[in-house]
Every structure is written in C-alpha cells, then in structure tokens.
Design a protein around this motif. Sequence first.
Motif, PDB file in Angstrom:
ATOM      1  N   ALA A 221      44.366 -25.098 -49.224  1.00 39.96           N
ATOM      2  CA  ALA A 221      43.172 -24.792 -50.012  1.00 39.96           C
ATOM      3  C   ALA A 221      43.409 -23.579 -50.904  1.00 39.96           C
ATOM      4  N   ARG A 222      43.992 -22.526 -50.345  1.00 39.36           N
ATOM      5  CA  ARG A 222      44.266 -21.331 -51.148  1.00 39.36           C
ATOM      6  C   ARG A 222      45.237 -21.644 -52.279  1.00 39.36           C
ATOM      7  N   LYS A 223      46.214 -22.482 -51.983  1.00 42.98           N
ATOM      8  CA  LYS A 223      47.190 -22.862 -53.006  1.00 42.98           C
ATOM      9  C   LYS A 223      46.497 -23.604 -54.166  1.00 42.98           C
ATOM     10  N   LEU A 224      45.628 -24.541 -53.816  1.00 44.32           N
ATOM     11  CA  LEU A 224      44.920 -25.298 -54.845  1.00 44.32           C
ATOM     12  C   LEU A 224      43.948 -24.415 -55.626  1.00 44.32           C
ATOM     13  N   LEU A 225      43.294 -23.495 -54.927  1.00 43.77           N
ATOM     14  CA  LEU A 225      42.360 -22.596 -55.604  1.00 43.77           C
ATOM     15  C   LEU A 225      43.083 -21.653 -56.562  1.00 43.77           C
ATOM     16  N   SER A 226      44.297 -21.230 -56.188  1.00 44.32           N
ATOM     17  CA  SER A 226      45.015 -20.256 -57.015  1.00 44.32           C
ATOM     18  C   SER A 226      45.850 -20.901 -58.112  1.00 44.32           C
ATOM     19  N   PRO A 259      35.471 -19.681 -51.108  1.00 47.37           N
ATOM     20  CA  PRO A 259      36.476 -20.233 -52.036  1.00 47.37           C
ATOM     21  C   PRO A 259      36.319 -19.712 -53.469  1.00 47.37           C
ATOM     22  N   SER A 260      35.079 -19.618 -53.927  1.00 39.44           N
ATOM     23  CA  SER A 260      34.854 -19.124 -55.299  1.00 39.44           C
ATOM     24  C   SER A 260      35.267 -17.678 -55.457  1.00 39.44           C
ATOM     25  N   ALA A 261      34.939 -16.841 -54.443  1.00 39.36           N
ATOM     26  CA  ALA A 261      35.314 -15.431 -54.504  1.00 39.36           C
ATOM     27  C   ALA A 261      36.829 -15.271 -54.453  1.00 39.36           C
ATOM     28  N   PHE A 262      37.477 -16.098 -53.632  1.00 39.69           N
ATOM     29  CA  PHE A 262      38.935 -16.058 -53.558  1.00 39.69           C
ATOM     30  C   PHE A 262      39.544 -16.396 -54.923  1.00 39.69           C
ATOM     31  N   ARG A 263      39.028 -17.423 -55.547  1.00 38.31           N
ATOM     32  CA  ARG A 263      39.563 -17.834 -56.867  1.00 38.31           C
ATOM     33  C   ARG A 263      39.325 -16.740 -57.906  1.00 38.31           C
ATOM     34  N   ARG A 264      38.185 -16.100 -57.875  1.00 41.18           N
ATOM     35  CA  ARG A 264      37.901 -15.038 -58.856  1.00 41.18           C
ATOM     36  C   ARG A 264      38.825 -13.845 -58.674  1.00 41.18           C
ATOM     37  N   GLY A 265      39.283 -13.655 -57.433  1.00 43.02           N
ATOM     38  CA  GLY A 265      40.122 -12.490 -57.150  1.00 43.02           C
ATOM     39  C   GLY A 265      41.582 -12.687 -57.453  1.00 43.02           C
ATOM     40  N   ILE A 266      41.972 -13.897 -57.859  1.00 39.11           N
ATOM     41  CA  ILE A 266      43.390 -14.180 -58.159  1.00 39.11           C
ATOM     42  C   ILE A 266      43.840 -13.376 -59.374  1.00 39.11           C
TER      43      ILE A 266
END
Length: 266
Positions: A221-226, A259-266
């Motif tokens: 999931a993290r891989k796809l989000l990033s 998930p959204s916060a993780f993606r914004r923090g990339i």
Amino acid sequence: MNIPSPTSSVRLVAIPRLSAGGRWRVEAMRSLSEPCLLWFTKGQGRITIAGVTRGYTTNNAIFIPAGVMHGFEAGPQVFGTAVFFGRDSEVVLPQTPLHLRIREVHAQQEVNVLLDSILRELESDTPAHDRATTHYLGLLGVWLERQARKADPAEAARPTATRRLVTRYTSLLERNFRTGMGVADFAAALGVTPTHLTRCCNAACGRPASALLQDRRIFEARKLLSETRLPVGRIAEQLGFNSAAYFTRAFQHLTGKSPSAFRRGI
C-alpha cells in the motif's frame, strides 16, 4: 532496434540508500523480482527471510532469491552494499536463501575486491565493460557457492518443522496477499489450524501470522501510495480489503497516518 545490455539492470547500492525514502522500504515485509545480495560491513540488526528471523552483523553476506519475502532492520550505523542482479540474470546463483557469516579475512577481502570491480565496470565506458561486469558477477556467484560450502554445519542445519511451515506460509502469502485471504484461509491451505500457524510464526520470527500478512499488504500500500496516483479506494481494492474504510483503519493502525496523509508527506 536497441537491445538492452545483459548487465543494464545490475545495480550496486549502498545499504543506507535503500531506506532513503523511509525505513519501511527495507524493514517491512516484501519481495523482489530479482535476486539480491546484502553484504554488511558495519553495524548489526535483525533480518527476517521467509518468516525466519536471525541477527546479522559485520561481515555477513545474505543472499535472497527473487520472490522470497524478507525485511531487515537498517539503523543509522548499518553500512554495506546491496547487489541487485536483475530480473533476467544469467549468473549461476543459489536457489535458496543464504545467511553466511564470513570470518576469514581473505574471504572478506575477496568479496570487497569483487564488488569494487563490478562497480568500476558498471561505471565505465571502456570497451567490453559489459562483458567484464558479467564475468565479475559470475565470480561473485562462485564466491557465494564456495562460502556456502564452507559454512558452519550448525548454521546450515536442516530446518525444523516449524521453520518449514513458516517458509511455506510466507511463500503462499507472497503469491496471494492481494486476494483478501485471511490467516484462517492460509492455515487451511497449509493443512494446519490458525492457532498452530500463529504459534509457529511467533517461534520463528517473534510475530504472529496476522502481523506478517498485514505488514506485507501495508508495504504494498505504501509503495502504491508513494509511486502511483491511484485513488485510495482503488488501492484498497487491489490489495483485497473489503472496503476503503477498513483499509484506511488498518493503514493508520500500522503506520500512524491515514493513506492520504502518508501520500501528502512523500
């Protein structure tokens, strides 16, 4: 027509750089589509390969075949080199994981020289550098084979029934973690009870079967989000979660972020 060089996908990467995008990139359970050698020259930690956890330290060589689930601690004092052989490597390499503790100074020097030679040829534009790289990689494969033959028999002991089961579980998990299968489904496919499977996972790596499953799914999931712009709902669907809401709760529980916060923090 441009034909890719047989060595074009070979990479040597400093181990600290592997976690440059976040320690989850090396610590979470995942697999690679190509064989990999980790050569640790400083530091120590734990590494989990096919559901079995062991400690590693300086002058440890760890070979991981393609498709084998693994993850390792990469603290700030850990240094070394990761060799990625490429998806279509023709180098003769071991078929099973190896964890070698290289105690002989000569053998340590030998692998360091080989890695320096491979890197020099990869960065070179001199004639026949591709062929030279291929030959050095072949010698690295020979070095691995010889060190494996010299390994302490106690370290290469026949796997216990517990470890064999956990290895089978992680192999099955790697093939099916996107399907929505739960631990009970995996246990049934392996012919054991969920309780027995979890007991064996705890014994082999200190984590229950459910934790290995969730860690593998959340890594993806993290891989796809990033690395993609897929909507969160679509990622949840691809990873077999029943709903985007359930996926969000599971992701936040394991990472501390939505998930959204993780993606914004990339």
